[in-house]
Design an enzyme around this catalytic site. Sequence first.
Site, PDB file in Angstrom:
ATOM      1  N   HIS A 190       0.864  -1.180   0.000  1.00 50.84           N
ATOM      2  CA  HIS A 190       0.000   0.000   0.000  1.00 50.84           C
ATOM      3  C   HIS A 190       0.902   1.232   0.000  1.00 50.84           C
ATOM      4  O   HIS A 190       2.026   1.203   0.511  1.00 50.84           O
ATOM      5  CB  HIS A 190      -0.874  -0.034   1.262  1.00 50.84           C
ATOM      6  CG  HIS A 190      -1.956   0.996   1.313  1.00 50.84           C
ATOM      7  ND1 HIS A 190      -1.707   2.310   1.658  1.00 50.84           N
ATOM      8  CD2 HIS A 190      -3.290   0.905   1.105  1.00 50.84           C
ATOM      9  CE1 HIS A 190      -2.851   2.973   1.645  1.00 50.84           C
ATOM     10  NE2 HIS A 190      -3.831   2.157   1.316  1.00 50.84           N
ATOM     11  N   ASP A 219       2.769  -4.543   8.184  1.00 52.57           N
ATOM     12  CA  ASP A 219       1.509  -3.811   8.051  1.00 52.57           C
ATOM     13  C   ASP A 219       0.368  -4.818   8.170  1.00 52.57           C
ATOM     14  O   ASP A 219       0.115  -5.599   7.259  1.00 52.57           O
ATOM     15  CB  ASP A 219       1.492  -3.103   6.692  1.00 52.57           C
ATOM     16  CG  ASP A 219       0.163  -2.424   6.376  1.00 52.57           C
ATOM     17  OD1 ASP A 219      -0.779  -2.543   7.184  1.00 52.57           O
ATOM     18  OD2 ASP A 219       0.068  -1.795   5.311  1.00 52.57           O
ATOM     19  N   GLN A 230      -4.743  -5.153   6.768  1.00 57.80           N
ATOM     20  CA  GLN A 230      -5.674  -6.030   6.063  1.00 57.80           C
ATOM     21  C   GLN A 230      -5.796  -7.407   6.697  1.00 57.80           C
ATOM     22  O   GLN A 230      -6.799  -8.096   6.498  1.00 57.80           O
ATOM     23  CB  GLN A 230      -5.239  -6.182   4.602  1.00 57.80           C
ATOM     24  CG  GLN A 230      -5.375  -4.915   3.791  1.00 57.80           C
ATOM     25  CD  GLN A 230      -6.820  -4.457   3.651  1.00 57.80           C
ATOM     26  OE1 GLN A 230      -7.732  -5.274   3.565  1.00 57.80           O
ATOM     27  NE2 GLN A 230      -7.025  -3.153   3.630  1.00 57.80           N
ATOM     28  N   LYS A 265     -10.923  -1.107  10.164  1.00 55.86           N
ATOM     29  CA  LYS A 265     -11.021  -2.337   9.385  1.00 55.86           C
ATOM     30  C   LYS A 265     -11.389  -3.533  10.275  1.00 55.86           C
ATOM     31  O   LYS A 265     -11.530  -4.654   9.794  1.00 55.86           O
ATOM     32  CB  LYS A 265      -9.705  -2.600   8.650  1.00 55.86           C
ATOM     33  CG  LYS A 265      -9.331  -1.506   7.657  1.00 55.86           C
ATOM     34  CD  LYS A 265      -8.042  -1.817   6.937  1.00 55.86           C
ATOM     35  CE  LYS A 265      -7.511  -0.609   6.167  1.00 55.86           C
ATOM     36  NZ  LYS A 265      -8.365  -0.198   5.055  1.00 55.86           N
ATOM     37  N   CYS A 293      -4.864   2.445  -3.839  1.00 53.24           N
ATOM     38  CA  CYS A 293      -3.622   2.933  -3.209  1.00 53.24           C
ATOM     39  C   CYS A 293      -2.471   1.949  -3.376  1.00 53.24           C
ATOM     40  O   CYS A 293      -1.617   1.806  -2.493  1.00 53.24           O
ATOM     41  CB  CYS A 293      -3.844   3.247  -1.727  1.00 53.24           C
ATOM     42  SG  CYS A 293      -4.931   4.648  -1.434  1.00 53.24           S
TER      43      CYS A 293
END
Length: 406
Positions: A121, A198, A201, A224, A364
């Site tokens: 991202h 990261d 997600q 999220k 993104c």
Amino acid sequence: MKPIEEIRKDFPILERKINGKPLIYFDNAATSQTPVQVINSIVHYYSFLNANIHRGVHTLSQEATDAYEKARVKLQRHFNAKKSSEIIFTSGTTEAINLVANGYASILTEGDEIIISASEHHSNIVPWQFACERSGAILKVIPMDKKGILDLNAFDKLLTNRTKLVCVQHVSNALGNIHPIEIIIEKAHERGAVVLVDGAQSSPHIQADVQALDVDFYVVSAHKMYGPTGVGILYGKEELLNKLPPYQGGGEMIKEVRFEASTYADLPHKFEAGTPNICGGIAFGSAIDYIHELGIENIANYEHKLLEYATQKLKTIDGIEIYGDDNLSKRTAVISFNLKGIHPYDVGTILDKLGIAVRTGHHCVQPIMQFYGISGTIRVSFAVYNTFEEIDFLIESLKKAQMMLQ
């Protein structure tokens, strides 16, 4: 896990109609919807607790502080951090990455190396470009194949004794691929490199154990994970967080301020300058409670059935191209695809007229789109409140859009 019909009742927004049609929300990889249990915690905070934290001797301040710090402990336990002080509240994943990148920009020296992956991202690309510009470090990229699978042999060759940081996503936001972060962390540590993952997600679907992973930094966003926008966390190993300079200056992050010099507070307050998103932090804790109530494995298993069903149905549409790993066991509930000869934006517009919310565009991740030679994709992403019937309507609607646009 309780029946889907009961789960759907927890989400008031699902009662909405869009353009006269029942809302079908398939943009969960961007932001999941919020259950009434979390909404109630927000209302409760502003109704009964609203006050600054950590600073007041009065009852409201003490109660708000207690609620905020209890939320921090919930997050510590959820991700299995050693200490609650290793959980830093941020405005989200983006700020958490910037916090670490800003700190390392003052530590790295010319010729040091940072490795990211080709599927990152923008929030896990641009901050490291900033860090390289400031420090003279070199940015390297792990390549991927046509299925979005990272080339670990190439990663081995990229690693050198100058590699200081490896920063990769756990799950691709565009493709849903689950990356082998366990292997990446192990290989990076063998070279003495620090690893940031990261988890934006992955966190709605996979309960990461930061100690088992031995990851150095792990970052997530509440919005999220059925929580509010504007709040997230940075997990960091205590010794590494202590090495980083403060990200912002102001109230709360100091021990003592003099005009000549100031000294900084201990973790976690060193990185939490100013009045934080108190309500957001408390509500994030409520979102964690909700996930635990349903069971994250139950959520993931149900979403995987939706993924399998939707993939099978989508493949019946002529001219469809689906991007990402063919092995669905290595994917979360995200599908990116295009209809041949049709711009994704046009499809998304028609779906919206039918009450279906999907994401279209580059998500993104412009480097991924450049890799595929496309301007963007249509992305559908599922959550625990989605249904097989909604997928059936999506398929009908896609066929209708295809007939209209061809």
